[in-house]
Enzyme design. Structure first.
Site, short mmCIF file in Angstrom:
data_model
loop_
_atom_site.label_atom_id
_atom_site.label_comp_id
_atom_site.label_asym_id
_atom_site.label_seq_id
_atom_site.Cartn_x
_atom_site.Cartn_y
_atom_site.Cartn_z
N TRP A 101 0.83 -1.21 0.00
CA TRP A 101 0.00 0.00 0.00
C TRP A 101 0.86 1.25 0.00
O TRP A 101 0.51 2.26 -0.63
CB TRP A 101 -0.97 -0.03 1.18
CG TRP A 101 -1.74 -1.31 1.22
CD1 TRP A 101 -1.72 -2.27 2.20
CD2 TRP A 101 -2.61 -1.81 0.20
NE1 TRP A 101 -2.52 -3.32 1.84
CE2 TRP A 101 -3.08 -3.08 0.63
CE3 TRP A 101 -3.03 -1.33 -1.04
CZ2 TRP A 101 -3.95 -3.85 -0.14
CZ3 TRP A 101 -3.90 -2.10 -1.81
CH2 TRP A 101 -4.34 -3.34 -1.36
N ASP A 168 -1.80 6.83 6.26
CA ASP A 168 -2.82 5.89 5.79
C ASP A 168 -3.09 4.94 6.95
O ASP A 168 -2.28 4.08 7.27
CB ASP A 168 -2.30 5.12 4.57
CG ASP A 168 -3.26 4.02 4.11
OD1 ASP A 168 -4.33 3.84 4.72
OD2 ASP A 168 -2.92 3.32 3.13
N LYS A 192 -12.69 -1.53 7.07
CA LYS A 192 -12.05 -2.31 8.12
C LYS A 192 -12.81 -2.10 9.44
O LYS A 192 -13.71 -2.85 9.75
CB LYS A 192 -10.57 -1.92 8.27
CG LYS A 192 -9.76 -2.05 6.98
CD LYS A 192 -9.58 -3.49 6.55
CE LYS A 192 -8.51 -3.68 5.51
NZ LYS A 192 -8.74 -3.06 4.22
#
Length: 355
Positions: A101, A168, A192
């Site tokens: 990511w 992030d 999430k």
């Protein structure tokens, strides 16, 4: 129906009451006779939900009344990989590379300027979090990914810098107490610990905007979304509503401080089980292990089939590792019960009687 133990990395498990309330709202929202899928995003009912959700999102991070604003935007965290440099990058930004990511975020930043890699754990297949590295001054911002879902690593402390700091936090937001007021911009895909997939949450200090002298298309402009209170365009009404329900549930549990205690118990039980068995190994260095995504593999490939069969019998699902790395990954997000982790630990312990 027997209980399913769902360890999916995302979209992840949400609390049963969130499923029930959101399902009811699809049929009949607040006894209005109308589905939430069909109410106006400009209606008083929805605007009240949106404002309360934005308020809770700050409150649960300890950022209420500290100069932060919250936005719910479409596109998920992948859109923020692009939107962050679009709004903040003039010349050079610094990125800490801890996996897939981070790399995706770096590639998007390169469109707008230099994306300097300040530190990387790629040399050991992203099995650790870099430490004791120098962060230069006069960067437009420094970016880090707080939790690496694929390789199972997690920052235990916030990088120290005088530059604007961007994080992030997609996969561990609201899972632990973190000094979020040391971070200037936080973004997270909501799938999430926040809600259903399809949105990103962005929390930022408005004062960091407006320094690029760049024409930013309205859809990509954080300031435009702030000016319109997350209603620049038609909002994802149902997506925001699931976030509203889930954050309400989290508050009812006692907030982030309370859920962190449960998450610590879950992670401790699973890692202790893995460490006590000589045929299964964790992939992350112990001091950097993630409490959200425990990654592991078996010493002998033939053990995989045995484990898969035992998981099937125990109603354990979605425990395979990411397709790029293989092995296994148990995701321990907020709504996952300690009971489910105990079932997984029991399955691992059963294997020592077989192998």
């Amino acid at each position: 129906m027997e209980k399913i133990h769902n360890f999916n990395a995302g979209p992840c498990l949400l609390p049963d009451e969130v499923y029930q309330s959101s399902a009811q709202a699809i049929l009949n929202f607040n006894n209005s006779g109308v589905s939430i899928l069909s109410i106006s995003h400009r209606s008083e009912e929805f605007i009240n939900i949106l404002e309360e959700t934005r308020k809770m999102s700050l409150e649960l991070l300890g950022l209420q009344n500290k100069g932060y604003s919250a936005l719910f935007l479409q596109g998920g965290a992948s859109m923020e990989f692009l939107r962050v440099p679009f709004n903040l990058l003039t010349t050079k930004a610094g990125y800490i590379n801890t996996g897939n990511w981070s790399l995706k975020a770096i590639e998007q930043a390169k469109i707008f300027g230099q994306a300097k890699i300040l530190a990387s754990s790629e040399d050991k297949n992203f099995s650790y979090i870099p430490d004791n590295f120098e962060i230069p001054e006069r960067l437009d911002y420094v970016h880090f990914t707080s939790n690496n879902t694929i390789h199972g690593t997690q920052f235990q402390k916030i990088p120290q810098t005088d530059n604007v700091l961007v994080c992030d936090m997609s996969s561990d937001i609201y899972s632990r107490v973190f000094n979020c007021d040391k971070i200037d911009l936080i973004y997270a895909g909501v799938q999430k610990n926040i809600g259903a997939a399809g949105l990103s949450l962005v929390v930022l200090r408005e004062e960091i905007l407006g320094n690029t002298n760049r024409v930013i298309p309205a859809m990509m402009d954080y300031q435009e979304h702030l000016n319109k209170n997350s209603l620049y365009h038609t909002a994802n009404v149902f997506g925001v509503y699931t976030c509203f329900l889930n954050l309400k549930w989290l508050k009812k549990q006692g907030g982030v401080e309370a859920i962190e205690k449960l998450n610590n118990k879950k992670a401790a039980l699973l890692y202790e089980t893995i460490d006590c068995l000589d045929f299964v190994h964790g992939t992350a260095e112990e001091k950097n292990r993630s409490k959200m995504n425990a990654t592991f593999y078996f010493e002998k490939p033939e053990m995989n089939k045995i484990f898969d069969e035992l998981c099937l019998e125990a109603n354990i699902v979605n425990i395979k590792g990411h397709r790029t790395v293989g092995g296994y990954r148990a995701s321990l997000y907020n709504a996952l019960s300690l009971e489910s982790v105990k079932v997984l630990a029991d399955v691992l312990n059963q294997m020592k009687l077989i192998v």
